[in-house]
Design a protein around this motif. Structure first.
Motif, short mmCIF file in Angstrom:
data_model
loop_
_atom_site.label_atom_id
_atom_site.label_comp_id
_atom_site.label_asym_id
_atom_site.label_seq_id
_atom_site.Cartn_x
_atom_site.Cartn_y
_atom_site.Cartn_z
N ASP A 92 0.86 -1.18 0.00
CA ASP A 92 0.00 0.00 0.00
C ASP A 92 0.90 1.24 0.00
O ASP A 92 1.24 1.79 1.04
N TRP A 93 1.28 1.67 -1.21
CA TRP A 93 2.22 2.79 -1.33
C TRP A 93 1.63 4.10 -0.82
O TRP A 93 2.38 5.04 -0.51
N SER A 94 0.32 4.19 -0.72
CA SER A 94 -0.30 5.43 -0.26
C SER A 94 0.08 5.77 1.17
O SER A 94 0.01 6.94 1.58
N VAL A 95 0.48 4.75 1.94
CA VAL A 95 0.88 4.99 3.33
C VAL A 95 2.07 5.95 3.38
O VAL A 95 2.17 6.81 4.26
N LEU A 96 2.98 5.82 2.42
CA LEU A 96 4.18 6.66 2.41
C LEU A 96 3.86 8.12 2.10
O LEU A 96 4.67 9.01 2.38
N ALA A 97 2.70 8.37 1.51
CA ALA A 97 2.31 9.74 1.20
C ALA A 97 1.58 10.41 2.36
O ALA A 97 1.34 11.62 2.33
N GLY A 98 1.24 9.63 3.37
CA GLY A 98 0.50 10.17 4.50
C GLY A 98 1.37 10.35 5.73
O GLY A 98 2.60 10.52 5.64
N ASN A 99 0.73 10.33 6.88
CA ASN A 99 1.42 10.50 8.16
C ASN A 99 1.34 9.23 8.98
O ASN A 99 0.40 8.43 8.84
N ALA A 100 2.35 9.02 9.81
CA ALA A 100 2.33 7.96 10.82
C ALA A 100 2.36 8.64 12.18
O ALA A 100 2.72 9.82 12.29
N ARG A 101 1.99 7.91 13.21
CA ARG A 101 1.90 8.52 14.54
C ARG A 101 2.93 7.90 15.47
O ARG A 101 3.02 6.68 15.60
N MET A 102 3.70 8.79 16.10
CA MET A 102 4.67 8.39 17.11
C MET A 102 4.16 8.85 18.47
O MET A 102 4.27 10.03 18.81
N ASP A 103 3.57 7.93 19.21
CA ASP A 103 2.99 8.24 20.52
C ASP A 103 2.02 9.41 20.44
O ASP A 103 2.01 10.32 21.27
N GLY A 104 1.17 9.39 19.37
CA GLY A 104 0.14 10.40 19.21
C GLY A 104 0.52 11.58 18.36
O GLY A 104 -0.33 12.39 17.99
N THR A 105 1.79 11.72 18.01
CA THR A 105 2.26 12.84 17.20
C THR A 105 2.36 12.42 15.74
O THR A 105 2.96 11.39 15.42
N ALA A 106 1.77 13.22 14.83
CA ALA A 106 1.80 12.91 13.40
C ALA A 106 3.18 13.23 12.83
O ALA A 106 3.71 14.33 13.02
N VAL A 107 3.75 12.27 12.11
CA VAL A 107 5.05 12.43 11.47
C VAL A 107 4.94 11.97 10.02
O VAL A 107 4.33 10.93 9.75
N PRO A 108 5.45 12.72 9.04
CA PRO A 108 5.39 12.28 7.64
C PRO A 108 6.02 10.90 7.46
O PRO A 108 7.15 10.67 7.93
N TRP A 131 7.25 9.55 4.83
CA TRP A 131 8.47 9.58 4.03
C TRP A 131 9.68 9.96 4.87
O TRP A 131 10.81 9.51 4.61
N ALA A 132 9.46 10.80 5.88
CA ALA A 132 10.57 11.20 6.75
C ALA A 132 11.06 10.01 7.58
O ALA A 132 12.26 9.83 7.79
N LEU A 133 10.11 9.19 8.05
CA LEU A 133 10.49 8.00 8.80
C LEU A 133 11.24 7.02 7.90
O LEU A 133 12.22 6.38 8.33
N LEU A 134 10.81 6.90 6.64
CA LEU A 134 11.49 6.02 5.72
C LEU A 134 12.91 6.50 5.44
O LEU A 134 13.86 5.71 5.39
N ALA A 135 13.07 7.82 5.26
CA ALA A 135 14.41 8.37 5.06
C ALA A 135 15.30 8.11 6.26
O ALA A 135 16.50 7.80 6.12
N TRP A 136 14.72 8.22 7.45
CA TRP A 136 15.45 7.92 8.68
C TRP A 136 15.95 6.48 8.65
O TRP A 136 17.13 6.20 8.93
N ILE A 137 15.06 5.55 8.28
CA ILE A 137 15.41 4.13 8.29
C ILE A 137 16.51 3.83 7.26
O ILE A 137 17.46 3.10 7.55
N VAL A 138 16.37 4.38 6.06
CA VAL A 138 17.31 4.05 4.98
C VAL A 138 18.66 4.74 5.19
O VAL A 138 19.72 4.09 5.17
#
Length: 340
Positions: free
Chosen positions: A220-236, A238-245
């Motif tokens: 589901d590539w659309s997930v990368l275009a949205g936000n993820a939540r870190m303990d309730g805080t929205a984080v892009p 793509w930024a998390l993916l860049a962090w991982i890579v």
């Protein structure tokens, strides 16, 4: 005489400076590796399959390391078995099992279980290779197992997900495979493979294997275009993916290798053990994964056991002198194994 004394002081200063730089690089590597689970878990909770996150991490890092692989393309003919085993175990196996485990259990617990690997390596040395193991190493194994029992709170009827624990143990076993393969790759003297080349091809091979296993075309590539939540805080996402890579894979591996060039394998390995502590603290702060007091104590015991077991393991002396007094290539390859 004054000139000789000055040269001696300068050499000592250079060695001290080199050691300080090596320790700094090792700490950067531990922090970078320790942050992988913290950045990956929000993506998993946002809807990405753990295997898809692993594939994104490994494939992205492989693309970044592609120029290094091209530079060391001769390794494909010289060490095909080593590269294949490294890609399957040290890259694909460790990452897949670890990311699958953190989808079911806390990041800190998954890493603590994975850090049973130094103790498991000693089991391989003693019972498979039939080489002697020191008493201190045996004590380290006992401490690690006892600490693990506290981490999982066995008295509470295994309060953590049993499948998640087995997956984390799978990551530890793959790390054992990494150490064994690295040791086999260190017996070639001056012809030993460059660790950067092995890492680059390990990432490429791991990416190919994970492409077949993870089947990213169904992600589901659309997930990368949205936000993820870190303990309730929205984080892009793509930024998390860049962090991982970039940070948790490329920077972590490269700084780890460079640190070992300036430190002994034992010192670099001990500093790398801080990865589990760093990951636990980051998960506590960023993800709100609070551990109980017995679990924290048990985690400290696991790290103590791994430290004793690893520091008491014998290391191979370099085959010959190297420029600047640095460890030989075979030493460097056999001690770059802190890769999540």
């Amino acid at each position: 005489m004054p000139v000789q004394a000055s040269q001696g002081n300068q050499t000592g200063s250079e060695l001290s400076r080199g050691r300080g730089v090596g320790l700094g690089l090792a700490l950067v590597s531990a922090v970078a590796f320790g942050g992988s689970g913290v950045a990956a878990k929000p993506l998993i909770e946002a809807g990405l399959d753990p295997l898809h996150v692993v594939w994104l991490r490994v494939a992205g890092a492989a693309l970044v390391m592609l120029p290094v692989a091209w530079r060391h393309r001769g390794l494909l003919l010289r060490r095909p078995a080593l590269l294949l085993g490294f890609g399957l175990l040290a890259v694909a196996g460790v990452q897949a099992f670890y990311f699958a485990s953190i989808s079911r259990i806390p990041v800190g617990v998954a890493l603590l279980v994975e850090y049973l690997a130094p103790a498991l390596v000693l089991g391989w040395v003693r019972f498979v290779q039939r080489r002697p193991v020191t008493r201190a190493a045996a004590v380290g194994v006992v401490l690690a197992v006892g600490g693990l029992a506290c981490v999982v709170e066995v008295w509470a009827g295994l309060s953590f997900d049993a499948v998640g624990l087995l997956l984390a143990l799978g990551a530890a076993c793959c790390q054992v495979g990494y150490f064994v393969l690295s040791d086999q790759g260190s017996d070639a003297g001056d012809d030993a493979p460059d660790p950067l080349g092995v890492i680059a091809y390990g990432l490429l091979i791991g990416a190919v294997v994970l492409t077949v296993v993870a089947r990213p075309w169904g992600m589901d590539w659309s997930v990368l275009a949205g936000n993820a939540r870190m303990d309730g805080t929205a984080v892009p996402a793509w930024a998390l993916l860049a962090w991982i890579v970039l940070l948790a894979t490329v920077v972590a591996y490269v700084t780890g290798v460079l640190s070992v060039r300036r430190l002994s394998p034992q010192v670099a390995g001990v500093v790398a053990c801080l990865e589990a502590v760093i990951a636990t603290v980051l998960a506590w702060v960023l993800l709100g994964e609070h551990l109980s007091a017995p679990q924290i104590i048990g985690g400290a015991v696991v790290l103590a056991g791994a430290f004793i077991a690893q520091s008491s393991a014998p290391t191979k002396p370099p085959e010959g002198p190297t420029a600047g007094g640095r460890p030989g290539a075979e030493e460097r390859l056999s001690s770059t194994g802190t890769a999540v």
